[in-house]
Design a protein around this motif. Structure first.
Motif, mmCIF file in Angstrom:
data_model
loop_
_atom_site.group_PDB
_atom_site.id
_atom_site.type_symbol
_atom_site.label_atom_id
_atom_site.label_comp_id
_atom_site.label_asym_id
_atom_site.label_seq_id
_atom_site.Cartn_x
_atom_site.Cartn_y
_atom_site.Cartn_z
ATOM 1 N N SER A 97 8.412 8.947 28.244
ATOM 2 C CA SER A 97 8.041 9.099 29.544
ATOM 3 C C SER A 97 8.094 10.706 29.939
ATOM 4 C CB SER A 97 8.990 8.525 30.352
ATOM 5 O OG SER A 97 9.107 8.864 31.970
ATOM 6 N N PHE A 98 7.108 11.226 30.822
ATOM 7 C CA PHE A 98 6.978 12.800 30.947
ATOM 8 C C PHE A 98 6.919 13.034 32.390
ATOM 9 C CE2 PHE A 98 5.561 12.266 26.298
ATOM 10 C CZ PHE A 98 6.819 13.179 25.829
ATOM 11 N N SER A 99 6.828 12.173 33.139
ATOM 12 C CA SER A 99 6.501 12.359 34.656
ATOM 13 C C SER A 99 7.636 12.942 35.298
ATOM 14 C CB SER A 99 5.911 11.001 35.396
ATOM 15 O OG SER A 99 6.739 10.107 35.364
ATOM 16 N N GLY A 100 8.700 12.374 34.729
ATOM 17 C CA GLY A 100 10.150 12.791 35.507
ATOM 18 C C GLY A 100 10.367 14.329 34.843
ATOM 19 N N LEU A 101 10.016 14.822 33.893
ATOM 20 C CA LEU A 101 9.920 16.178 33.654
ATOM 21 C C LEU A 101 9.459 17.156 34.605
ATOM 22 C CD1 LEU A 101 10.063 16.418 29.669
ATOM 23 C CD2 LEU A 101 11.914 16.848 31.193
ATOM 24 N N LYS A 102 8.390 16.802 34.793
ATOM 25 C CA LYS A 102 7.522 17.273 35.813
ATOM 26 C C LYS A 102 8.000 17.546 37.228
ATOM 27 C CE LYS A 102 4.372 15.067 37.683
ATOM 28 N NZ LYS A 102 3.507 13.962 38.114
ATOM 29 N N THR A 103 8.684 16.580 37.640
ATOM 30 C CA THR A 103 9.397 16.420 38.877
ATOM 31 C C THR A 103 10.683 17.357 38.750
ATOM 32 O OG1 THR A 103 8.663 14.101 39.368
ATOM 33 C CG2 THR A 103 10.488 15.055 40.623
ATOM 34 N N LEU A 141 0.074 11.537 18.029
ATOM 35 C CA LEU A 141 -1.068 12.008 18.478
ATOM 36 C C LEU A 141 -0.625 12.244 19.876
ATOM 37 C CD1 LEU A 141 -3.539 8.852 17.368
ATOM 38 C CD2 LEU A 141 -2.987 11.034 16.467
ATOM 39 N N VAL A 142 -0.921 13.482 20.236
ATOM 40 C CA VAL A 142 -0.691 14.236 21.392
ATOM 41 C C VAL A 142 -1.711 15.014 22.154
ATOM 42 C CG1 VAL A 142 2.001 14.283 21.464
ATOM 43 C CG2 VAL A 142 0.734 15.929 20.122
ATOM 44 N N SER A 143 -2.134 14.658 23.257
ATOM 45 C CA SER A 143 -3.191 15.358 24.002
ATOM 46 C C SER A 143 -3.035 15.537 25.375
ATOM 47 C CB SER A 143 -4.507 14.664 23.603
ATOM 48 O OG SER A 143 -4.380 13.547 24.264
ATOM 49 N N GLY A 144 -3.878 15.769 26.331
ATOM 50 C CA GLY A 144 -3.931 15.656 27.521
ATOM 51 C C GLY A 144 -4.025 14.396 28.257
ATOM 52 N N GLU A 165 -0.647 16.173 29.428
ATOM 53 C CA GLU A 165 -0.770 16.248 31.177
ATOM 54 C C GLU A 165 0.444 16.744 31.677
ATOM 55 O OE1 GLU A 165 -1.813 12.700 34.538
ATOM 56 O OE2 GLU A 165 -1.027 12.168 32.175
ATOM 57 N N ALA A 166 1.731 16.462 31.158
ATOM 58 C CA ALA A 166 2.707 17.034 31.821
ATOM 59 C C ALA A 166 2.806 18.558 31.588
ATOM 60 C CB ALA A 166 4.151 16.395 31.082
ATOM 61 N N PHE A 167 2.328 18.904 30.700
ATOM 62 C CA PHE A 167 2.334 20.396 30.393
ATOM 63 C C PHE A 167 1.461 21.136 31.388
ATOM 64 C CE2 PHE A 167 4.217 20.572 26.140
ATOM 65 C CZ PHE A 167 4.668 21.877 26.125
#
Length: 339
Positions: free
Chosen positions: A210-216, A134-137, A164-166
């Protein structure tokens, strides 16, 4: 039996009517994208106010589309959570009030169960058991689905959801809201191999993400390179590839852990073409099958709420006269539906 479904958890107002013998009879949807575009994201107060204005007209439109009257409705389902509390309360209040006025049961529905069951609306529906991504914002979950309502969370994002990361990375790149689909579109022109992003938490056991590190990492990459269109496309491609690879690796682990041969992907990000292609290729290599809803049922909609509500109503689950909303509501707290 026919049920009216109402979805108001975030920035889409969805209304649908589902018949347990004839399937989906009506589907109405209003998106608030233009309303929130100037702010670069969803403004909860504005979302709630817009649901107040749009829900009743959409209910009337759905009844007209299905050529039905209120006397033809046997229950009213609404999203009770998780989501934005103000937006949830709009749908819950309207749904509960209509059920009382029409003298039919009111059925609270879990938003993510709606997404999980959305592929059941398709002609080729998955059989139980399966693994659901299940993948959403707002959510990224891997769920072991043994049966309807029998859910075990295998893994989830410990910070930003994939969607959210997108959206946040798209905003860093100066793309308009909603950013996720625009970043995916930009990535179509990207060149593979120019940039390499990490695949977070894939070098250790477990199914959490974890996806926050990808954003950084994306922010640092953007700052360190020229802002020409090809560079932006190459960064978008590398970012999307990293997210999709991470999801695919975790899905493969979940399938091996459970022994299931079927994978369901649902939620707004499940409309991502690259994600679908990569998971289809993976499932083919594993001699399994992948299922997902049509694009219009990937994002929030009333059809999935009507379908899930029908299953809950048949299971004898109804709400008393209170109006309840659950901004946080773990999906594994739901009760299993009797076969």
């Amino acid at each position: 039996m026919r049920i009216l479904g109402i979805e108001t958890s975030c920035d889409e107002t969805g209304v649908a009517i589902y018949d347990d013998e004839n399937g989906l009879l009506a589907h109405q949807l209003y998106s608030q994208v233009k309303l929130h575009a100037d702010y670069g994201g969803v403004v909860p107060e504005l979302a709630s106010r817009d649901h107040v204005k749009k829900t009743i007209p959409l209910i009337k439109a759905a009844l007209k589309e299905a050529n039905l009257t209120q006397q033809d409705i046997d229950g009213v389902a609404f999203t009770a959570g998780p989501g934005l509390v103000g937006a949830l309360l709009v749908g819950a209040t309207i749904g509960r009030s209509l059920a009382y006025a029409w003298n039919v049961p009111a059925v609270p529905v879990h938003h993510m169960e709606g997404h999980l069951l959305a592929p059941m609306l398709e002609e080729k529906a998955p059989a139980f058991p399966f693994v659901a991504l299940l993948v959403s914002g707002g959510h990224t979950l891997l769920v072991d689905v043994k049966g309807m309502g029998d859910y075990t969370i295998l893994g989830e994002s410990i910070d930003d959801a994939a969607g959210e990361a997108f959206d946040k990375t798209a905003k860093l790149m100066g793309l308009d809201y909603p950013g996720g689909p625009r970043l995916a579109k930009l990535a179509e022109n990207g060149v593979a191999g120019r940039f390499t992003f990490p695949r977070p938490m894939t070098d250790r056991p477990g199914l959490d993400m974890s996806f926050s590190g990808l954003k950084t990492f994306a922010a640092n990459t953007i700052r360190a390179n020229d802002d020409d269109e090809q560079t932006r496309a190459d960064i978008a491609f590398a970012f999307q590839q990293a997210v999709v690879d991470t999801l695919a690796i975790k899905c493969k682990r979940a399938l091996k852990e459970t022994g299931h041969k079927r994978l369901v992907i649902a939620g707004g990000v499940s409309a991502n073409v690259y994600l679908r292609e990569q998971l289809a290729e993976m499932m083919s290599a594993m001699h399994g099958e992948v299922f997902y809803p049509r694009n219009e049922f990937c994002t929030d909609n009333g059809a999935m709420i009507a379908y899930a509500g029908m299953q809950r109503l048949k299971n004898g689950e109804t709400l008393d006269l209170g109006v309840k909303a659950h901004p946080r509501w773990p999906i594994d707290q739901l009760t299993a539906i009797k076969a």
